[in-house]
Design a protein around this motif. Sequence first.
Motif, PDB file in Angstrom:
ATOM      1  N   LYS A   7      17.382   6.179  -9.114  1.00 13.29           N
ATOM      2  CA  LYS A   7      17.535   6.421  -7.675  1.00 13.29           C
ATOM      3  C   LYS A   7      17.617   5.131  -6.874  1.00 13.29           C
ATOM      4  CE  LYS A   7      15.189  10.875  -7.339  1.00 13.29           C
ATOM      5  NZ  LYS A   7      14.054  11.590  -6.733  1.00 13.29           N
ATOM      6  N   ALA A   8      17.045   4.054  -7.385  1.00 16.23           N
ATOM      7  CA  ALA A   8      16.931   2.810  -6.622  1.00 16.23           C
ATOM      8  C   ALA A   8      18.254   2.064  -6.549  1.00 16.23           C
ATOM      9  CB  ALA A   8      15.883   1.920  -7.261  1.00 16.23           C
ATOM     10  N   SER A   9      18.464   1.396  -5.410  1.00 13.13           N
ATOM     11  CA  SER A   9      19.652   0.561  -5.250  1.00 13.13           C
ATOM     12  C   SER A   9      19.282  -0.911  -5.087  1.00 13.13           C
ATOM     13  CB  SER A   9      20.480   1.029  -4.059  1.00 13.13           C
ATOM     14  OG  SER A   9      19.707   0.951  -2.885  1.00 13.13           O
ATOM     15  N   SER A  10      17.998  -1.227  -5.185  1.00 19.69           N
ATOM     16  CA  SER A  10      17.532  -2.605  -5.149  1.00 19.69           C
ATOM     17  C   SER A  10      16.184  -2.675  -5.856  1.00 19.69           C
ATOM     18  CB  SER A  10      17.390  -3.107  -3.712  1.00 19.69           C
ATOM     19  OG  SER A  10      16.304  -2.467  -3.077  1.00 19.69           O
ATOM     20  N   LYS A  11      15.762  -3.897  -6.186  1.00 23.37           N
ATOM     21  CA  LYS A  11      14.484  -4.007  -6.881  1.00 23.37           C
ATOM     22  C   LYS A  11      13.320  -3.656  -5.968  1.00 23.37           C
ATOM     23  CE  LYS A  11      13.931  -9.001  -6.403  1.00 23.37           C
ATOM     24  NZ  LYS A  11      13.810 -10.267  -7.132  1.00 23.37           N
ATOM     25  N   VAL A  12      13.423  -3.954  -4.685  1.00 24.66           N
ATOM     26  CA  VAL A  12      12.357  -3.608  -3.746  1.00 24.66           C
ATOM     27  C   VAL A  12      12.215  -2.096  -3.656  1.00 24.66           C
ATOM     28  CG1 VAL A  12      11.631  -3.759  -1.328  1.00 24.66           C
ATOM     29  CG2 VAL A  12      12.649  -5.747  -2.447  1.00 24.66           C
ATOM     30  N   GLN A  13      13.340  -1.410  -3.594  1.00 24.09           N
ATOM     31  CA  GLN A  13      13.313   0.053  -3.539  1.00 24.09           C
ATOM     32  C   GLN A  13      12.749   0.625  -4.845  1.00 24.09           C
ATOM     33  OE1 GLN A  13      17.110   1.970  -3.092  1.00 24.09           O
ATOM     34  NE2 GLN A  13      16.189   3.832  -2.251  1.00 24.09           N
ATOM     35  N   PHE A  14      13.090   0.015  -5.979  1.00 29.89           N
ATOM     36  CA  PHE A  14      12.552   0.441  -7.265  1.00 29.89           C
ATOM     37  C   PHE A  14      11.030   0.326  -7.279  1.00 29.89           C
ATOM     38  CE2 PHE A  14      11.617  -0.902 -11.793  1.00 29.89           C
ATOM     39  CZ  PHE A  14      11.653   0.372 -12.324  1.00 29.89           C
ATOM     40  N   TYR A  15      10.511  -0.794  -6.808  1.00 24.44           N
ATOM     41  CA  TYR A  15       9.062  -0.992  -6.762  1.00 24.44           C
ATOM     42  C   TYR A  15       8.392   0.021  -5.825  1.00 24.44           C
ATOM     43  CZ  TYR A  15      10.129  -5.487  -8.992  1.00 24.44           C
ATOM     44  OH  TYR A  15      10.572  -6.482  -9.837  1.00 24.44           O
ATOM     45  N   LYS A  16       9.026   0.302  -4.685  1.00 29.98           N
ATOM     46  CA  LYS A  16       8.466   1.283  -3.754  1.00 29.98           C
ATOM     47  C   LYS A  16       8.447   2.685  -4.360  1.00 29.98           C
ATOM     48  CE  LYS A  16       9.503  -1.099   0.557  1.00 29.98           C
ATOM     49  NZ  LYS A  16      10.228  -1.066   1.831  1.00 29.98           N
ATOM     50  N   LEU A  17       9.515   3.042  -5.068  1.00 22.62           N
ATOM     51  CA  LEU A  17       9.566   4.361  -5.714  1.00 22.62           C
ATOM     52  C   LEU A  17       8.501   4.484  -6.801  1.00 22.62           C
ATOM     53  CD1 LEU A  17      13.441   4.873  -5.960  1.00 22.62           C
ATOM     54  CD2 LEU A  17      11.845   6.169  -4.540  1.00 22.62           C
ATOM     55  N   LEU A  18       8.249   3.411  -7.525  1.00 16.06           N
ATOM     56  CA  LEU A  18       7.184   3.429  -8.527  1.00 16.06           C
ATOM     57  C   LEU A  18       5.824   3.656  -7.871  1.00 16.06           C
ATOM     58  CD1 LEU A  18       8.218   0.534 -10.952  1.00 16.06           C
ATOM     59  CD2 LEU A  18       8.394   2.996 -11.344  1.00 16.06           C
ATOM     60  N   GLN A  19       5.606   2.988  -6.735  1.00 16.79           N
ATOM     61  CA  GLN A  19       4.346   3.161  -6.017  1.00 16.79           C
ATOM     62  C   GLN A  19       4.220   4.579  -5.473  1.00 16.79           C
ATOM     63  OE1 GLN A  19       4.603  -0.135  -3.267  1.00 16.79           O
ATOM     64  NE2 GLN A  19       3.307  -1.420  -4.578  1.00 16.79           N
ATOM     65  N   GLN A  20       5.321   5.171  -5.035  1.00 23.23           N
ATOM     66  CA  GLN A  20       5.288   6.545  -4.540  1.00 23.23           C
ATOM     67  C   GLN A  20       4.967   7.529  -5.656  1.00 23.23           C
ATOM     68  OE1 GLN A  20       9.057   7.197  -2.625  1.00 23.23           O
ATOM     69  NE2 GLN A  20       8.536   5.932  -0.853  1.00 23.23           N
ATOM     70  N   GLN A  21       5.275   7.153  -6.897  1.00 24.11           N
ATOM     71  CA  GLN A  21       4.948   7.990  -8.043  1.00 24.11           C
ATOM     72  C   GLN A  21       3.495   7.806  -8.473  1.00 24.11           C
ATOM     73  OE1 GLN A  21       7.802   7.079 -11.121  1.00 24.11           O
ATOM     74  NE2 GLN A  21       9.387   8.324 -10.186  1.00 24.11           N
ATOM     75  N   GLY A  22       2.763   6.978  -7.753  1.00 18.94           N
ATOM     76  CA  GLY A  22       1.354   6.785  -8.055  1.00 18.94           C
ATOM     77  C   GLY A  22       1.058   5.646  -9.011  1.00 18.94           C
ATOM     78  N   LEU A  23       2.051   4.833  -9.308  1.00 20.81           N
ATOM     79  CA  LEU A  23       1.852   3.701 -10.204  1.00 20.81           C
ATOM     80  C   LEU A  23       1.456   2.472  -9.395  1.00 20.81           C
ATOM     81  CD1 LEU A  23       4.970   4.248 -12.470  1.00 20.81           C
ATOM     82  CD2 LEU A  23       2.602   4.805 -13.009  1.00 20.81           C
TER      83      LEU A  23
END
Length: 86
Positions: A7-23
């Motif tokens: 789903k991510a289009s950048s590394k910052v967005q990838f990190y945010k999505l991981l945090q939203q998943q509880g990681l």
Amino acid sequence: MAEAFSKASSKVQFYKLLQQQGLQLYFRGKAPGIIGTKRRYKLKTLGYSLQRIALLELSHKEKQQQLSRLAQLKSKAPEQDLDIDY
């Protein structure tokens, strides 16, 4: 984690999505990782190297080219060791 990466289009967005998943993320130098229940895991160990994460910011065509280059390099590495003449 794979869903966040797709789903991510950048590394910052990838990190945010991981945090939203509880990681919970941590950084050791430039190497990102997640904190598990008993230990820490580098994202590289889980299949998400810095090069692969950097691919998020490229266009789709550039991503395919970079992925094919990485696959070629990975497949050539064992063969290079076998071709050494002494």
